[in-house]
Scaffold this active site. Sequence first.
Site, PDB file in Angstrom:
ATOM      1  N   ARG A  50      18.944  47.463  41.500  1.00  0.00           N
ATOM      2  CA  ARG A  50      20.266  47.110  40.762  1.00  0.00           C
ATOM      3  C   ARG A  50      21.055  48.252  40.766  1.00  0.00           C
ATOM      4  O   ARG A  50      22.282  48.397  40.952  1.00  0.00           O
ATOM      5  CB  ARG A  50      19.896  46.449  39.573  1.00  0.00           C
ATOM      6  CG  ARG A  50      21.525  46.035  38.865  1.00  0.00           C
ATOM      7  CD  ARG A  50      21.188  45.112  37.476  1.00  0.00           C
ATOM      8  NE  ARG A  50      20.772  46.351  36.341  1.00  0.00           N
ATOM      9  CZ  ARG A  50      19.502  46.477  35.773  1.00  0.00           C
ATOM     10  NH1 ARG A  50      18.744  45.434  35.920  1.00  0.00           N
ATOM     11  NH2 ARG A  50      19.327  47.376  35.154  1.00  0.00           N
ATOM     12  N   TYR A 103      46.129  35.978  43.698  1.00  0.00           N
ATOM     13  CA  TYR A 103      45.115  35.254  43.718  1.00  0.00           C
ATOM     14  C   TYR A 103      44.677  34.512  42.469  1.00  0.00           C
ATOM     15  O   TYR A 103      44.416  35.114  41.363  1.00  0.00           O
ATOM     16  CB  TYR A 103      43.621  35.962  44.486  1.00  0.00           C
ATOM     17  CG  TYR A 103      42.518  35.058  44.333  1.00  0.00           C
ATOM     18  CD1 TYR A 103      42.573  33.814  44.867  1.00  0.00           C
ATOM     19  CD2 TYR A 103      41.554  35.464  43.734  1.00  0.00           C
ATOM     20  CE1 TYR A 103      41.441  33.148  44.836  1.00  0.00           C
ATOM     21  CE2 TYR A 103      40.329  34.791  43.510  1.00  0.00           C
ATOM     22  CZ  TYR A 103      40.395  33.460  44.197  1.00  0.00           C
ATOM     23  OH  TYR A 103      39.000  32.698  44.178  1.00  0.00           O
ATOM     24  N   ASP A 175      44.615  45.427  45.844  1.00  0.00           N
ATOM     25  CA  ASP A 175      43.800  44.420  46.541  1.00  0.00           C
ATOM     26  C   ASP A 175      43.952  44.343  47.862  1.00  0.00           C
ATOM     27  O   ASP A 175      45.116  43.824  48.342  1.00  0.00           O
ATOM     28  CB  ASP A 175      43.784  43.078  45.828  1.00  0.00           C
ATOM     29  CG  ASP A 175      42.907  42.103  46.398  1.00  0.00           C
ATOM     30  OD1 ASP A 175      42.522  41.944  47.573  1.00  0.00           O
ATOM     31  OD2 ASP A 175      42.326  41.012  45.590  1.00  0.00           O
ATOM     32  N   LYS A 200      36.107  37.814  52.816  1.00  0.00           N
ATOM     33  CA  LYS A 200      36.975  37.483  54.016  1.00  0.00           C
ATOM     34  C   LYS A 200      36.988  38.035  55.222  1.00  0.00           C
ATOM     35  O   LYS A 200      36.076  37.972  55.999  1.00  0.00           O
ATOM     36  CB  LYS A 200      38.494  37.518  53.196  1.00  0.00           C
ATOM     37  CG  LYS A 200      38.411  37.117  51.847  1.00  0.00           C
ATOM     38  CD  LYS A 200      38.253  35.650  51.713  1.00  0.00           C
ATOM     39  CE  LYS A 200      37.680  34.891  50.383  1.00  0.00           C
ATOM     40  NZ  LYS A 200      38.343  35.331  49.155  1.00  0.00           N
TER      41      LYS A 200
HETATM   42  C1  LIG Z   1      43.044  38.308  47.518  1.00  0.00           C
HETATM   43  C2  LIG Z   1      41.786  38.093  46.753  1.00  0.00           C
HETATM   44  N1  LIG Z   1      41.304  38.756  46.069  1.00  0.00           N
HETATM   45  C3  LIG Z   1      39.945  38.626  45.269  1.00  0.00           C
HETATM   46  C4  LIG Z   1      39.306  37.403  45.665  1.00  0.00           C
HETATM   47  C5  LIG Z   1      37.963  37.053  45.089  1.00  0.00           C
HETATM   48  O1  LIG Z   1      37.038  37.187  45.985  1.00  0.00           O
HETATM   49  P1  LIG Z   1      35.787  36.347  45.957  1.00  0.00           P
HETATM   50  O2  LIG Z   1      35.990  34.977  46.371  1.00  0.00           O
HETATM   51  O3  LIG Z   1      34.736  37.237  47.061  1.00  0.00           O
HETATM   52  O4  LIG Z   1      34.958  36.465  44.670  1.00  0.00           O
HETATM   53  C6  LIG Z   1      39.910  36.278  46.506  1.00  0.00           C
HETATM   54  C7  LIG Z   1      39.402  35.143  47.098  1.00  0.00           C
HETATM   55  O5  LIG Z   1      39.832  34.310  47.472  1.00  0.00           O
HETATM   56  C8  LIG Z   1      41.347  36.830  47.266  1.00  0.00           C
HETATM   57  O6  LIG Z   1      41.687  35.948  48.087  1.00  0.00           O
END
Ligand SMILES: Cc1ncc(COP(=O)(O)O)c(C=O)c1O
Length: 380
Positions: A50, A103, A175, A200
């Site tokens: 961890r 998001y 992000d 992604k």
């Molecule tokens: C722009 C963005 N940030 C964060 C996330 C969250 O990521 P995760 O689904 O890997 O937890 C997503 C998920 O779709 C996203 O599109």
Amino acid sequence: MTDQGFSTKAIHAGWDPDPQTGAVNVPIYASSTFAQDGVGGMRDGFEYARTGNPTRRVLEANMAAIEAGTYGRGFSSGMAATDALLRASLRPGDHLVIPNDAYGGTFRLIDKVFSQWGITYSVAPVVDADAVAAAITPNTKLVWIETPTNPLLNVGDIAALADVAHAAGTKLVVDNTFATPYLQQPLTLGADVVLHSTTKYLGGHSDVVGGAIVTDDEQLDADIAFLQNGAGGVPGPFDAYLTMRGIKTLAVRMDRHCDNAEKIVDFFQGHDKIEKVLYPGLADHPGHDAAAKQMSRFGGMISVLVKGGQDAAQEFCARTKVFTLAESLGGIESLIEHPGAMTHASTAGSLLEVPDNLVRLSVGIEDVEDLLADVDQALA
Ligand SMILES: Cc1ncc(COP(=O)(O)O)c(C=O)c1O
């Protein structure tokens, strides 16, 4: 040695062939604990997985290199990374600014969970640096942006927003999930922290969920590392391996994603069933100038407003055959979804609510003729 190119780093950074075995690729160190040579005698810094695992450590070094940053940290999901970054940065009474089309999961975490610990937020359009500046209060600790945003593909000028954040004594978080470091490197533009859902484009094959944080800020990195160990939202070694396997081909995949997306945008433009195409590469897109300045290309995500409202939008999603109707994005296969009912359902009734005729497409790397034929028949 001069600074290496993007793909050289993506393929090599963090790992040299193993001195003992010559293994060219990083092993999946499936070990939860590590032998010590006497109490406190850790070998190479590892004690418990961890806290740290050799496969994860290679991913973290690689992430730092491709984002042109100093420190990388891996997480079990993008949301686990988001949660750790918010907890490392905010205390009760603090405030943050978020995009008016973030998001849905990020919004949900801040609105439903962090609000219970006295964290407040304001929303502002990332395209408008003055509006972001106006949303900052004396208690603001973070300006949090996505660019391009999910799902409206709005673009924030990272350098201008970094100036806004720093002038107010706050930090800018970007992000970078939609752009990826191949198209845009926020730390080089003045951002303080970059966050990813590696689920992604970085993973790229829809086979692993993960997250990452990269920064040059030593104290922030130490606080995040403390939370990796203290709260435990870390990726396993197989997840770290799969993510690295994806990163190695990121550049070639992104170019194909962009090529295919550009052709599909051309097809949508002027289509009589499409009300509006949202793509940062279009000259009339409100964020086009900022995107052209800070991105090398405009990405593989397209959003469209469909004429005929929610029913027409959902029917379009249901009729595609090569585009799979599914949440998520950034994989080699094309996906289509209705954000209002799917990824962004949590924004209903809030300031972040998305239009009900919005459809989001994650354009994959299939043959573009097949993708064009598919959207053509689905809209017919
Ligand atoms: C722009 C963005 N940030 C964060 C996330 C969250 O990521 P995760 O689904 O890997 O937890 C997503 C998920 O779709 C996203 O599109």
